[in-house]
Design an enzyme around this catalytic site. Structure first.
Site, PDB file in Angstrom:
ATOM      1  N   HIS A   9     -10.171  56.479  13.169  1.00 22.30           N
ATOM      2  CA  HIS A   9     -10.405  57.916  13.367  1.00 22.30           C
ATOM      3  C   HIS A   9     -10.449  58.612  12.012  1.00 22.30           C
ATOM      4  O   HIS A   9     -11.309  59.436  11.743  1.00 22.30           O
ATOM      5  CB  HIS A   9      -9.268  58.562  14.179  1.00 22.30           C
ATOM      6  CG  HIS A   9      -9.031  57.952  15.515  1.00 22.30           C
ATOM      7  ND1 HIS A   9      -7.785  57.895  16.093  1.00 22.30           N
ATOM      8  CD2 HIS A   9      -9.884  57.364  16.396  1.00 22.30           C
ATOM      9  CE1 HIS A   9      -7.877  57.325  17.285  1.00 22.30           C
ATOM     10  NE2 HIS A   9      -9.131  56.979  17.484  1.00 22.30           N
TER      11      HIS A   9
ATOM     12  N   ALA B 268     -13.043  49.934  16.266  1.00 21.94           N
ATOM     13  CA  ALA B 268     -13.107  50.572  17.584  1.00 21.94           C
ATOM     14  C   ALA B 268     -12.844  52.067  17.462  1.00 21.94           C
ATOM     15  O   ALA B 268     -13.508  52.884  18.109  1.00 21.94           O
ATOM     16  CB  ALA B 268     -12.090  49.944  18.543  1.00 21.94           C
TER      17      ALA B 268
ATOM     18  N   ARG C  21     -17.492  52.598  26.806  1.00 27.17           N
ATOM     19  CA  ARG C  21     -16.548  53.713  26.788  1.00 27.17           C
ATOM     20  C   ARG C  21     -16.903  54.875  27.717  1.00 27.17           C
ATOM     21  O   ARG C  21     -16.227  55.857  27.734  1.00 27.17           O
ATOM     22  CB  ARG C  21     -16.343  54.168  25.341  1.00 27.17           C
ATOM     23  CG  ARG C  21     -14.955  54.712  25.130  1.00 27.17           C
ATOM     24  CD  ARG C  21     -14.601  54.808  23.674  1.00 27.17           C
ATOM     25  NE  ARG C  21     -13.833  55.993  23.431  1.00 27.17           N
ATOM     26  CZ  ARG C  21     -14.304  57.119  22.968  1.00 27.17           C
ATOM     27  NH1 ARG C  21     -15.581  57.227  22.664  1.00 27.17           N
ATOM     28  NH2 ARG C  21     -13.524  58.150  22.784  1.00 27.17           N
TER      29      ARG C  21
ATOM     30  N   CYS D 218      -8.924  47.945  17.475  1.00 26.84           N
ATOM     31  CA  CYS D 218      -8.969  47.803  16.021  1.00 26.84           C
ATOM     32  C   CYS D 218      -9.527  49.074  15.359  1.00 26.84           C
ATOM     33  O   CYS D 218      -9.957  50.015  16.015  1.00 26.84           O
ATOM     34  CB  CYS D 218      -9.817  46.599  15.643  1.00 26.84           C
ATOM     35  SG  CYS D 218     -11.563  46.806  16.028  1.00 26.84           S
TER      36      CYS D 218
HETATM   37  S1  CFN Z   1      -8.746  56.273  20.493  1.00 25.04           S
HETATM   38 FE1  CFN Z   1      -8.371  58.270  21.459  1.00 25.04          FE
HETATM   39  S2  CFN Z   1      -9.821  59.835  21.157  1.00 25.04           S
HETATM   40  S3  CFN Z   1      -6.429  59.210  21.396  1.00 25.04           S
HETATM   41 FE2  CFN Z   1      -7.090  59.126  23.464  1.00 25.04          FE
HETATM   42  S4  CFN Z   1      -8.066  61.010  23.925  1.00 25.04           S
HETATM   43 FE3  CFN Z   1      -7.637  56.931  24.649  1.00 25.04          FE
HETATM   44  S5  CFN Z   1      -7.410  54.961  23.719  1.00 25.04           S
HETATM   45 MO1  CFN Z   1      -9.291  54.895  24.980  1.00 25.04          MO
HETATM   46  S6  CFN Z   1     -10.837  55.556  23.475  1.00 25.04           S
HETATM   47 FE4  CFN Z   1     -10.109  57.380  24.468  1.00 25.04          FE
HETATM   48 FE5  CFN Z   1      -9.573  59.583  23.309  1.00 25.04          FE
HETATM   49 FE6  CFN Z   1      -7.925  60.746  21.750  1.00 25.04          FE
HETATM   50 FE7  CFN Z   1      -8.891  56.089  22.657  1.00 25.04          FE
HETATM   51  S7  CFN Z   1     -11.296  59.216  24.640  1.00 25.04           S
HETATM   52  S8  CFN Z   1      -9.106  56.728  26.240  1.00 25.04           S
HETATM   53  S9  CFN Z   1      -5.826  58.235  24.973  1.00 25.04           S
HETATM   54  N1  CFN Z   1      -8.602  57.899  23.345  1.00 25.04           N
HETATM   55  C1  HCA Z   2     -10.878  51.119  22.354  1.00 24.08           C
HETATM   56  C2  HCA Z   2     -11.587  51.922  23.405  1.00 24.08           C
HETATM   57  C3  HCA Z   2     -10.757  52.156  24.623  1.00 24.08           C
HETATM   58  C4  HCA Z   2     -10.442  50.880  25.366  1.00 24.08           C
HETATM   59  C5  HCA Z   2     -10.124  51.119  26.781  1.00 24.08           C
HETATM   60  C6  HCA Z   2      -9.382  50.086  27.566  1.00 24.08           C
HETATM   61  C7  HCA Z   2     -11.578  53.096  25.533  1.00 24.08           C
HETATM   62  O1  HCA Z   2      -9.690  51.305  22.131  1.00 24.08           O
HETATM   63  O2  HCA Z   2     -11.513  50.313  21.749  1.00 24.08           O
HETATM   64  O3  HCA Z   2      -8.577  49.316  27.038  1.00 24.08           O
HETATM   65  O4  HCA Z   2      -9.583  50.110  28.777  1.00 24.08           O
HETATM   66  O5  HCA Z   2     -11.077  54.106  25.952  1.00 24.08           O
HETATM   67  O6  HCA Z   2     -12.717  52.761  25.822  1.00 24.08           O
HETATM   68  O7  HCA Z   2      -9.566  52.816  24.282  1.00 24.08           O
END
Ligand code: CFN
Ligand code: HCA
Length: 540
Positions: free
Chosen positions: A193, A63, A94, A60
Site C-alpha cells: 500500500h 498483492a 478481487r 504479499c
Molecule cells: S489490503 Fe485492504 S484496502 S485493508 Fe481492507 S479495506 Fe481487506 S485484505 Mo482483502 S484486499 Fe480488501 Fe481493503 Fe483496506 Fe485487503 S478492499 S478485503 S480488510 N482490504
Molecule cells: C490479497 C487480496 C485479498 C485476498 C482475499 C482472500 C482480497 O490480500 O491479496 O483471502 O479471500 O480481498 O482479495 O485480501
C-alpha cells in the site's frame, strides 16, 4: 440457543499451547484480551513478521500494491514484470467492479505480464519490459502504464524505474512509472500500500489542472468498489450534492487521480491502506482529511453528517438530513424483519486491515455480538485508534517526497502512552489524528488477535463456537467443514454491495440467511456419525 461461556485467558492459553516456547511467547503478544478501554488502550503487537512455518492469512507486498491499490483503476494498464503465475493468480480475483460508461477505457479484464522466463532471469529482463510497454502502447493507447515488479525482478536487479522513464520520454503522451513492490519487500500487503501510495502521489496526483466542476468537492480515499460498494456510495453522494472528484481507487481513472488536488476535503474510508496519500495531500496541498465509514447504515449517516459539517453549509446539511430520512425507513424495516432471528448471535471477524472493524457496525445493527476479531496486517494505530502524523518532508515546488520508511516500526508507539499523555503531547505540539480504533470499540473480555493463522482459526471456532465466522477464501472451507457458516468479507463471496444504505440491507439479509439456515445441523463428519472411525480420521 447455546450459551457457551469461556474464560478468554483459557482460550488464549489453549491457542498457543501447542507452539514451541519461543513461538508461543511471540504469539502471546499478538493475542490480546480486551480490557480497561476508557482509561488506557491495551497493547498488542502488530505489523511484525509471521513466524516461518505458520500458515498465515496474509498476502504479499505485490498483492497490496498491484492487487489492492492499483488493481481497481480502470484506464491505467497494469503491467506485471515477472513470471506469469504472479499475474495469472492475481487476475480478476478481487471483485473490484468498474463501469467505464459507453466511451471510457476499461482494461480491468485484461491480464498484462512480461511472462519472464529462465533466460530473462539470467540475462536480465529490461529489454523485454521495454518491448512490453511499447506493445501495450501500440495496441491500447492508454493514458498511462504502471509497471509492477514481482520477487525475481528485485533479486536480479532489473532497473524498472529507468525503463519506465525512458519509455515515458519515448512515447510522449503516456505516463509510465514503476513500483518496486516485490512480494518480499514487507511483512504483508501493508508495505505494498505504502509503495503504491508514494508513486501515485509522485507521478500522478496534481498532473491535471483542468478545473473540476462541483460545489462540495471531496476525494474518497480507501474505497475499492468491491462488489459495487463504491457505486452505492457514489449514488448517495450524488443525491446529497457532494462531488466525488476521485476515489482511491475503486472504478477510478488516471484523470481522477491527476485532478485530486482540487478537492476541498479527503474522506478516508480504509485508513490502513491509504493514510499515506491522505497525509501527503494534506502536507502538500493543504487538503484536510477526516475518517469516514460507509459500512453500516448508522455509520453511513454519521459519515455524511461529518462531511456536511465540514463544509458548514446549511443547504448541504439540510440535504444530507433529507437523504438520511428518505433512506432509513427501508433499512429499519429490514432490521425489524430479521432482528428477532439474529439478536444475540455471535460473530468472529478476521480480515485485512480495516474490515474486521468496519463490519462490526453491520452486525451490531442486527443485534449480534462480536466475540473475537483481528486484522491480518494492520498496525498498532488501527487497533488503538490513533495515528502519529509521519514526519513528511514534501518539497512545495517539486514532487519530491522524502521516502518515509516503508517498513513501519512496530515499536513506534513505545513507550505506550495513555490518552492523558497523548493530550499532553498534543498540547506540546505533537500532531495526532484521532479516529475510531478496533480495540476501544470492542467489548471487554473479547479476544483481539493479530495475524491469525489457519491452526488458531480452527481452534478458536471449536472452542468459542460462533454463529458465523468471517474471513477470506483460504479460511472458508476449513471453517465450513467445522459446521459453522462462513462469510467472506474480502470478496463478499458472490454478493454485495454492502456499503451505504442499500448495502446494509443486502448484508442483513445475507447474515440472516447464513445464520438461520438449518443446513449446518445436517453436517456431520464421518467420525461424528460413526465413532469407530475416529482413529482413522483424527490422528492427534
Ligand atoms: S489490503 Fe485492504 S484496502 S485493508 Fe481492507 S479495506 Fe481487506 S485484505 Mo482483502 S484486499 Fe480488501 Fe481493503 Fe483496506 Fe485487503 S478492499 S478485503 S480488510 N482490504
Ligand atoms: C490479497 C487480496 C485479498 C485476498 C482475499 C482472500 C482480497 O490480500 O491479496 O483471502 O479471500 O480481498 O482479495 O485480501
Amino acid at each position: 440457543k447455546k450459551m457457551v461461556q469461556w474464560d478468554p485467558a483459557d482460550v488464549k492459553a489453549e491457542l498457543i499451547k501447542k507452539y514451541p516456547p519461543k513461538v508461543a511467547r511471540k504469539r502471546a503478544k499478538q493475542i490480546m484480551i480486551n480490557e480497561a478501554l476508557e482509561n488506557e488502550t491495551p497493547e498488542i503487537t502488530a505489523n511484525v513478521r509471521t513466524t516461518p512455518g505458520i500458515i498465515t492469512m496474509r498476502g504479499c507486498t505485490y498483492a497490496g500494491c498491484k492487487g489492492v491499490i492499483m488493481g481497481p483503476t480502470r484506464d491505467i494498464v497494469n503491467l506485471v514484470h515477472g513470471p506469469i503465475g504472479c499475474s495469472f493468480y492475481a487476475w480478476l480475483t478481487r471483485r473490484n467492479q468498474t463501469d467505464a460508461g459507453p466511451d471510457g477505457d476499461n482494461f480491468i479484464n485484461y491480464c498484462f505480464s512480461t511472462d519472464m522466463q529462465e533466460q530473462d532471469i539470467i540475462f536480465g529482463g529490461e529489454k523485454k519490459l521495454a518491448a512490453a510497454v511499447q506493445e501495450i502502447y501500440d495496441l491500447m493507447h492508454p493514458k498511462s502504464i504502471a509497471i509492477f515488479a514481482t520477487c525475481p525482478v528485485g533479486l536480479i536487479g532489473d532497473d524498472i524505474h529507468t525503463v519506465a522513464k525512458n519509455m515515458k520520454d519515448k512515447l510522449g503522451d503516456c505516463n509510465v512509472y514503476a513500483f518496486s513492490c516485490e512480494g518480499y519487500k514487507g511483512v504483508s500487503q501493508s508495505a505494498g500500500h505504502h509503495i503504491a501510495n508514494n508513486q501515485v502521489f509522485r507521478h500522478i496526483v496534481g498532473e491535471n489542472d483542468t478545473p473540476t466542476e462541483g460545489e462540495f468537492k471531496i476525494n474518497l480515499l480507501g474505497e475499492y468498489n468491491i462488489g459495487g460498494d463504491g457505486f452505492e456510495i457514489d449514488r448517495i453522494f450524488k443525491k446529497c450534492g457532494i462531488t466525488n472528484i476521485a476515489t482511491f481507487s475503486g472504478n477510478s481513472t488516471y484523470d481522477q487521480f491527476a485532478t485530486a488536488h482540487q478537492a476541498d476535503l479527503n474522506a478516508v474510508m480504509c485508513h490502513r491502506s491509504i493514510n499515506y496519500v491522505a497525509d501527503m495531500l494534506e502536507t502538500k496541498f493543504g487538503i484536510p482529511w477526516i475518517k469516514v465509514n460507509f459500512i453500516g447504515a448508522n455509520a453511513t449517516a454519521k459519515s455524511l453528517r461529518k462531511i456536511a459539517a465540514y463544509f458548514e453549509d446549511q443547504a448541504l446539511i439540510d440535504r444530507v438530513e433529507a437523504v438520511i430520512k428518505e433512506e432509513m425507513p427501508e433499512v429499519e424495516t429490514a432490521v425489524a424483519d430479521i432482528r428477532s432471528r439474529t439478536e444475540g448471535k455471535t460473530a468472529m471477524l478476521f480480515v485485512g486491515g480495516s474490515r474486521a472493524h468496519h463490519y462490526q457496525e453491520l452486525f451490531k445493527e442486527v443485534g449480534m455480538k462480536i466475540i473475537s476479531a483481528g486484522y491480518e496486517f494492520a498496525h498498532r494505530d488501527d487497533y488503538e485508534g490513533r495515528q502519529v502524523l509521519p514526519n513528511l518532508k514534501v518539497d512545495a515546488d517539486s514532487r519530491n517526497i522524502e521516502e518515509i520508511e516503508v517498513e513501519a516500526d512496530a515499536t513506534r508507539f513505545k513507550p505506550r502512552k495513555t490518552p492523558v499523555q497523548l493530550v499532553a503531547l498534543e498540547d506540546a505540539g505533537v500532531k495526532f489524528k484521532h479516529y475510531d480504533g478496533l480495540a476501544p470499540d470492542m467489548e471487554e473480555g473479547t479476544l483481539i488477535i493479530d495475524d491469525l493463522n489457519q491452526y488458531e482459526a480452527e481452534k478458536l471456532v471449536e472452542i468459542m463456537k460462533p454463529d458465523i465466522f468471517c474471513a477470506g477464501i483460504k479460511e472458508k472451507f476449513s471453517i465450513m467443514k467445522l459446521g459453522v457458516p462462513m462469510k467472506q468479507l474480502h470478496s463478499y463471496d458472490s454478493g454485495g454491495p454492502y456499503a451505504g444504505f442499500q448495502g446494509a440491507i443486502n448484508f442483513y439479509h445475507e447474515i440472516d440467511r447464513l445464520t438461520s439456515s438449518k443446513v449446518w445441523t445436517y453436517l456431520k463428519a464421518p467420525w461424528q456419525e460413526s465413532p469407530e472411525l475416529t482413529a482413522a480420521y483424527v490422528w492427534e
